[in-house]
Design an enzyme around this catalytic site. Structure first.
Site, mmCIF file in Angstrom:
data_model
loop_
_atom_site.group_PDB
_atom_site.id
_atom_site.type_symbol
_atom_site.label_atom_id
_atom_site.label_comp_id
_atom_site.label_asym_id
_atom_site.label_seq_id
_atom_site.Cartn_x
_atom_site.Cartn_y
_atom_site.Cartn_z
ATOM 1 N N LYS A 223 -37.105 58.181 26.490
ATOM 2 C CA LYS A 223 -37.761 58.606 25.248
ATOM 3 C C LYS A 223 -38.975 59.494 25.541
ATOM 4 C CE LYS A 223 -38.655 54.366 23.824
ATOM 5 N NZ LYS A 223 -38.171 53.547 24.954
ATOM 6 N N ARG B 99 -47.155 52.680 36.195
ATOM 7 C CA ARG B 99 -47.533 51.655 35.228
ATOM 8 C C ARG B 99 -47.428 50.260 35.833
ATOM 9 N NH1 ARG B 99 -44.348 53.086 29.793
ATOM 10 N NH2 ARG B 99 -44.372 50.813 29.734
ATOM 11 N N ARG C 293 -40.331 54.945 38.474
ATOM 12 C CA ARG C 293 -40.940 56.090 37.789
ATOM 13 C C ARG C 293 -42.459 56.172 37.970
ATOM 14 N NH1 ARG C 293 -39.980 54.607 31.372
ATOM 15 N NH2 ARG C 293 -41.442 52.869 31.302
ATOM 16 N N ARG D 282 -40.956 49.116 16.556
ATOM 17 C CA ARG D 282 -40.230 48.215 17.451
ATOM 18 C C ARG D 282 -39.830 46.930 16.756
ATOM 19 N NH1 ARG D 282 -42.629 50.463 22.514
ATOM 20 N NH2 ARG D 282 -41.792 49.428 24.343
ATOM 21 N N ARG E 150 -39.132 43.053 28.922
ATOM 22 C CA ARG E 150 -39.193 44.149 27.937
ATOM 23 C C ARG E 150 -37.805 44.420 27.358
ATOM 24 N NH1 ARG E 150 -41.929 48.354 31.703
ATOM 25 N NH2 ARG E 150 -41.768 49.817 29.984
HETATM 26 P P1 AMP Z 1 -43.918 51.566 26.217
HETATM 27 O O1 AMP Z 1 -44.841 52.506 26.908
HETATM 28 O O2 AMP Z 1 -43.388 52.103 24.923
HETATM 29 O O3 AMP Z 1 -42.828 51.043 27.113
HETATM 30 O O4 AMP Z 1 -44.816 50.291 25.823
HETATM 31 C C1 AMP Z 1 -45.462 49.500 26.803
HETATM 32 C C2 AMP Z 1 -45.876 48.179 26.199
HETATM 33 O O5 AMP Z 1 -46.798 48.402 25.134
HETATM 34 C C3 AMP Z 1 -44.740 47.377 25.566
HETATM 35 O O6 AMP Z 1 -44.031 46.592 26.522
HETATM 36 C C4 AMP Z 1 -45.503 46.510 24.567
HETATM 37 O O7 AMP Z 1 -46.185 45.455 25.205
HETATM 38 C C5 AMP Z 1 -46.559 47.494 24.061
HETATM 39 N N1 AMP Z 1 -46.075 48.282 22.889
HETATM 40 C C6 AMP Z 1 -45.871 49.623 22.841
HETATM 41 N N2 AMP Z 1 -45.437 49.991 21.636
HETATM 42 C C7 AMP Z 1 -45.360 48.864 20.890
HETATM 43 C C8 AMP Z 1 -44.955 48.583 19.560
HETATM 44 N N3 AMP Z 1 -44.527 49.548 18.744
HETATM 45 N N4 AMP Z 1 -45.011 47.286 19.148
HETATM 46 C C9 AMP Z 1 -45.434 46.302 19.963
HETATM 47 N N5 AMP Z 1 -45.810 46.487 21.230
HETATM 48 C C10 AMP Z 1 -45.775 47.763 21.703
#
Ligand code: AMP
Length: 215
Positions: A13, A161, A127, A88, A172
């Site tokens: 994404k 990360r 990554r 989400r 996740r």
């Molecule tokens: P991402 O970078 O999108 O993989 O997000 C990393 C982490 O941030 C996720 O595993 C969640 O802990 C938190 N997070 C990001 N976006 C959301 C969302 N829309 N709702 C809840 N938690 C989020």
């Protein structure tokens, strides 16, 4: 044009959002990036989010919706938004519908990027990103053309990360299947869902995404 890129962690994404940003007058709105920035700044939101993120679980709807609502008040979103990692949950999807409605905007398309679970652990655990411009790279699938130098901005520093490790990725993925995947039916019922093959190589995914948005 406002769109959602929907897919599990590692689906690509962020990579595709950055390509769209460069090719169209749209901005990427990544709640993950915004929450990581909050953690790094030591803000109240960051303090609340950190442990949840490290465990690979979802931050509360209230916090995330608040962060998105603030971001949507900024002028640069006028040309269109690529929602990456948001919504989400069903509550977040409903909040987004309401927010866009209040601002006289609408959602044009939701593109589901479909990828096998087994491939995701491999993708996520290798990554890294450029610390300067955020361009994404991968130890095996997308190395910088010149070792240690960002292809896009020439930056020399990269970061990984904390939650990109095999154990957290599995949590996740569970969160994705249990809480986010139901949105596929939600947007399908609205006639907005398009599905593309996130297993294809980056250029082919970009092509399929363009076809899904323009076709
Ligand atoms: P991402 O970078 O999108 O993989 O997000 C990393 C982490 O941030 C996720 O595993 C969640 O802990 C938190 N997070 C990001 N976006 C959301 C969302 N829309 N709702 C809840 N938690 C989020």
């Amino acid at each position: 044009m406002n769109i959602i890129l929907l897919g599990p962690p590692g689906a690509g994404k962020g990579t595709q959002a950055k390509i769209l940003e460069r090719e169209r007058k749209m901005v990427q709105l990544s709640t993950g990036d915004m929450l990581r920035a909050a953690v790094a700044s030591g803000s109240e939101i960051g303090k609340k989010a950190k442990a949840v993120m490290d465990a690979g679980q979802l931050v509360s709807d209230e916090i995330v919706i608040g962060v998105v609502a603030d971001r949507m008040d900024q002028p640069d979103v006028a040309g269109g938004v690529i929602f990456d990692g948001f919504p989400r949950t069903t509550a977040q999807a409903q909040a987004l519908d309401k927010l866009l409605n209040e601002k006289g905007k609408s959602l044009d398309a939701v593109v589901e990027m479909r990828v096998d679970d087994e491939a995701l652990v491999d993708r996520v655990s290798g990554r890294f990103t450029c610390a300067k411009c955020g361009e994404g790279f991968h130890d095996r699938h997308k190395r910088p053309k010149e070792d240690g130098v960002c292809d896009i901005c020439g930056g020399l520093e990269f970061k990984r990360r904390q939650d990109d490790n095999a154990d957290t990725v599995r949590s996740r993925l569970t969160a994705y299947h249990e809480q986010t995947a139901p949105l596929i039916a939600h947007y399908s019922a609205q006639g907005k869902l398009r599905t593309i093959d996130g297993m294809a190589d980056i250029h082919e995914v970009t092509r399929q995404l363009a076809a899904a948005l323009d076709g």
